[in-house]
Design a protein around this motif. Structure first.
Motif, PDB file in Angstrom:
ATOM      1  N   ARG A  58       0.843  -1.265   0.023  1.00 16.95           N
ATOM      2  CA  ARG A  58       0.104   0.039  -0.083  1.00 16.95           C
ATOM      3  C   ARG A  58       0.902   1.244  -0.151  1.00 16.95           C
ATOM      4  NH1 ARG A  58      -3.419  -3.052  -1.202  1.00 16.95           N
ATOM      5  NH2 ARG A  58      -5.183  -3.654  -0.083  1.00 16.95           N
ATOM      6  N   HIS A  59       0.524   2.024  -0.759  1.00 21.49           N
ATOM      7  CA  HIS A  59       1.318   3.408  -0.745  1.00 21.49           C
ATOM      8  C   HIS A  59       0.439   4.625  -0.384  1.00 21.49           C
ATOM      9  CE1 HIS A  59       3.801   1.201  -3.547  1.00 21.49           C
ATOM     10  NE2 HIS A  59       4.695   1.983  -3.188  1.00 21.49           N
ATOM     11  N   ALA A  60       0.871   5.740   0.179  1.00 24.95           N
ATOM     12  CA  ALA A  60       0.284   6.959   0.302  1.00 24.95           C
ATOM     13  C   ALA A  60       0.092   7.584  -1.013  1.00 24.95           C
ATOM     14  CB  ALA A  60       0.817   7.750   1.233  1.00 24.95           C
ATOM     15  N   ASP A  61      -0.956   8.279  -1.164  1.00 23.40           N
ATOM     16  CA  ASP A  61      -0.983   9.063  -2.563  1.00 23.40           C
ATOM     17  C   ASP A  61       0.503   9.847  -2.926  1.00 23.40           C
ATOM     18  OD1 ASP A  61      -4.526   9.638  -2.266  1.00 23.40           O
ATOM     19  OD2 ASP A  61      -3.530   8.107  -2.917  1.00 23.40           O
ATOM     20  N   PHE A  62       0.946  10.458  -1.985  1.00 29.20           N
ATOM     21  CA  PHE A  62       2.184  11.209  -2.379  1.00 29.20           C
ATOM     22  C   PHE A  62       3.320  10.386  -2.674  1.00 29.20           C
ATOM     23  CE2 PHE A  62       4.627  10.395   1.173  1.00 29.20           C
ATOM     24  CZ  PHE A  62       3.735  10.376   2.461  1.00 29.20           C
ATOM     25  N   ALA A  63       3.235   9.073  -2.158  1.00 31.00           N
ATOM     26  CA  ALA A  63       4.463   8.187  -2.267  1.00 31.00           C
ATOM     27  C   ALA A  63       4.423   7.542  -3.759  1.00 31.00           C
ATOM     28  CB  ALA A  63       4.497   7.505  -1.164  1.00 31.00           C
ATOM     29  N   ARG A  64       3.216   7.296  -4.078  1.00 30.55           N
ATOM     30  CA  ARG A  64       2.882   6.624  -5.496  1.00 30.55           C
ATOM     31  C   ARG A  64       3.826   7.110  -6.549  1.00 30.55           C
ATOM     32  NH1 ARG A  64      -2.119   6.325  -4.824  1.00 30.55           N
ATOM     33  NH2 ARG A  64      -2.174   4.361  -3.498  1.00 30.55           N
ATOM     34  N   GLY A  65       4.582   6.327  -7.248  1.00 29.06           N
ATOM     35  CA  GLY A  65       5.407   6.759  -8.340  1.00 29.06           C
ATOM     36  C   GLY A  65       6.667   7.234  -7.797  1.00 29.06           C
ATOM     37  N   ARG A  66       6.859   7.893  -6.868  1.00 27.16           N
ATOM     38  CA  ARG A  66       8.227   8.318  -6.114  1.00 27.16           C
ATOM     39  C   ARG A  66       8.783   7.263  -5.369  1.00 27.16           C
ATOM     40  NH1 ARG A  66       8.669  13.193  -3.708  1.00 27.16           N
ATOM     41  NH2 ARG A  66       6.608  12.747  -2.571  1.00 27.16           N
ATOM     42  N   PHE A  67       8.138   6.895  -4.418  1.00 29.60           N
ATOM     43  CA  PHE A  67       8.764   5.818  -3.458  1.00 29.60           C
ATOM     44  C   PHE A  67       8.427   4.672  -3.508  1.00 29.60           C
ATOM     45  CE2 PHE A  67       8.437   9.399   0.142  1.00 29.60           C
ATOM     46  CZ  PHE A  67       8.980  10.189  -0.746  1.00 29.60           C
ATOM     47  N   THR A  68       9.489   3.492  -3.181  1.00 30.15           N
ATOM     48  CA  THR A  68       9.112   2.197  -3.381  1.00 30.15           C
ATOM     49  C   THR A  68       9.862   1.573  -2.293  1.00 30.15           C
ATOM     50  OG1 THR A  68       9.685   2.323  -5.724  1.00 30.15           O
ATOM     51  CG2 THR A  68       9.733   0.202  -5.015  1.00 30.15           C
ATOM     52  N   ILE A  69       8.816   0.477  -1.880  1.00 26.12           N
ATOM     53  CA  ILE A  69       9.407  -0.336  -0.673  1.00 26.12           C
ATOM     54  C   ILE A  69       9.934  -1.562  -1.138  1.00 26.12           C
ATOM     55  CG2 ILE A  69       7.037  -1.326  -0.176  1.00 26.12           C
ATOM     56  CD1 ILE A  69       7.566  -0.964   2.818  1.00 26.12           C
ATOM     57  N   SER A  70      10.703  -2.242  -0.639  1.00 22.20           N
ATOM     58  CA  SER A  70      11.212  -3.632  -0.872  1.00 22.20           C
ATOM     59  C   SER A  70      11.891  -4.357   0.376  1.00 22.20           C
ATOM     60  CB  SER A  70      12.467  -3.398  -1.963  1.00 22.20           C
ATOM     61  OG  SER A  70      13.584  -2.806  -1.462  1.00 22.20           O
ATOM     62  N   ARG A  71      12.201  -5.609   0.035  1.00 19.02           N
ATOM     63  CA  ARG A  71      12.549  -6.331   1.397  1.00 19.02           C
ATOM     64  C   ARG A  71      13.579  -7.461   0.837  1.00 19.02           C
ATOM     65  NH1 ARG A  71       9.518  -8.899  -1.380  1.00 19.02           N
ATOM     66  NH2 ARG A  71       8.387 -10.545  -0.740  1.00 19.02           N
ATOM     67  N   ASP A  72      14.441  -7.511   1.820  1.00 13.47           N
ATOM     68  CA  ASP A  72      15.570  -8.681   1.813  1.00 13.47           C
ATOM     69  C   ASP A  72      15.482  -9.702   2.912  1.00 13.47           C
ATOM     70  OD1 ASP A  72      17.694 -10.238   1.698  1.00 13.47           O
ATOM     71  OD2 ASP A  72      18.896  -8.627   0.941  1.00 13.47           O
ATOM     72  N   ARG A  73      14.738 -10.725   2.567  1.00  9.22           N
ATOM     73  CA  ARG A  73      14.482 -11.433   3.488  1.00  9.22           C
ATOM     74  C   ARG A  73      15.561 -12.453   4.146  1.00  9.22           C
ATOM     75  NH1 ARG A  73       8.889 -14.789   1.787  1.00  9.22           N
ATOM     76  NH2 ARG A  73       9.005 -15.437   4.016  1.00  9.22           N
ATOM     77  N   ALA A  74      16.633 -12.438   3.504  1.00  9.14           N
ATOM     78  CA  ALA A  74      18.025 -13.019   3.945  1.00  9.14           C
ATOM     79  C   ALA A  74      18.419 -12.266   5.032  1.00  9.14           C
ATOM     80  CB  ALA A  74      18.723 -13.465   2.918  1.00  9.14           C
ATOM     81  N   LYS A  75      18.374 -10.938   5.002  1.00  5.13           N
ATOM     82  CA  LYS A  75      19.003  -9.801   5.753  1.00  5.13           C
ATOM     83  C   LYS A  75      17.921  -9.241   6.762  1.00  5.13           C
ATOM     84  CE  LYS A  75      22.508  -8.358   2.459  1.00  5.13           C
ATOM     85  NZ  LYS A  75      22.936  -7.366   1.715  1.00  5.13           N
ATOM     86  N   ASN A  76      16.728  -9.624   6.691  1.00  6.67           N
ATOM     87  CA  ASN A  76      15.558  -9.398   7.571  1.00  6.67           C
ATOM     88  C   ASN A  76      15.487  -7.700   7.388  1.00  6.67           C
ATOM     89  OD1 ASN A  76      14.531 -11.436   8.637  1.00  6.67           O
ATOM     90  ND2 ASN A  76      14.778 -11.203  10.754  1.00  6.67           N
ATOM     91  N   THR A  77      15.722  -7.374   5.972  1.00 10.59           N
ATOM     92  CA  THR A  77      15.687  -5.758   6.169  1.00 10.59           C
ATOM     93  C   THR A  77      14.493  -5.353   5.008  1.00 10.59           C
ATOM     94  OG1 THR A  77      17.986  -5.694   6.445  1.00 10.59           O
ATOM     95  CG2 THR A  77      17.079  -3.798   5.291  1.00 10.59           C
TER      96      THR A  77
END
Length: 125
Positions: A58-77
């Motif tokens: 889920r993104h806030a409207d202001f974040a959509r297109g500019r902010f990206t969330i990702s995860r590295d499960r091996a690093k718990n990050t």
């Protein structure tokens, strides 16, 4: 679960930053990892969140297109890549984790059980 956020700093408008949040313990597949921010004199607001298994984001409207969330499960990050930053993005950014969120609640900070200490992002004009 302990969360440690890092990566904040001073950046010029239009620039990019990547924030990181390391979880100290194993994060369960159905957990939600989110980013919130709080600017001086304002309430904490939702930025973006994702399930640890990647099923929902889920993104806030202001974040959509500019902010990206990702995860590295091996690093718990979990990461927050922020592009095209604006002075209005200046805030302390917090990562948070919750284990009992339904997707419609991912933007609500009250449902998150664990919070990192915050990292300051300053965007100059």
């Amino acid at each position: 679960v302990q969360l440690q956020a890092s990566g904040g700093g001073l950046v010029q408008g239009g620039g990019s930053l990547r924030l990181s949040c390391v979880a100290s313990l194993r994060t369960f597949d159905d957990a939600v990892l989110g980013w919130f921010r709080q600017a001086p004199g304002k309430e904490r607001e939702f930025v973006v969140a994702t399930r640890w298994n990647g099923a929902t984001t889920r993104h806030a409207d202001f974040a959509r297109g500019r902010f990206t969330i990702s995860r590295d499960r091996a690093k718990n990050t979990v990461y927050l890549q922020m592009n095209s930053l604006k002075p209005d993005d200046t805030a302390v950014y917090y990562c948070a984790a919750g284990r009992r969120l339904i997707s419609s609640s991912m933007s609500n900070p009250t449902f998150y059980e664990y919070w990192g200490q915050g990292t300051l992002v300053t965007v100059s004009s």
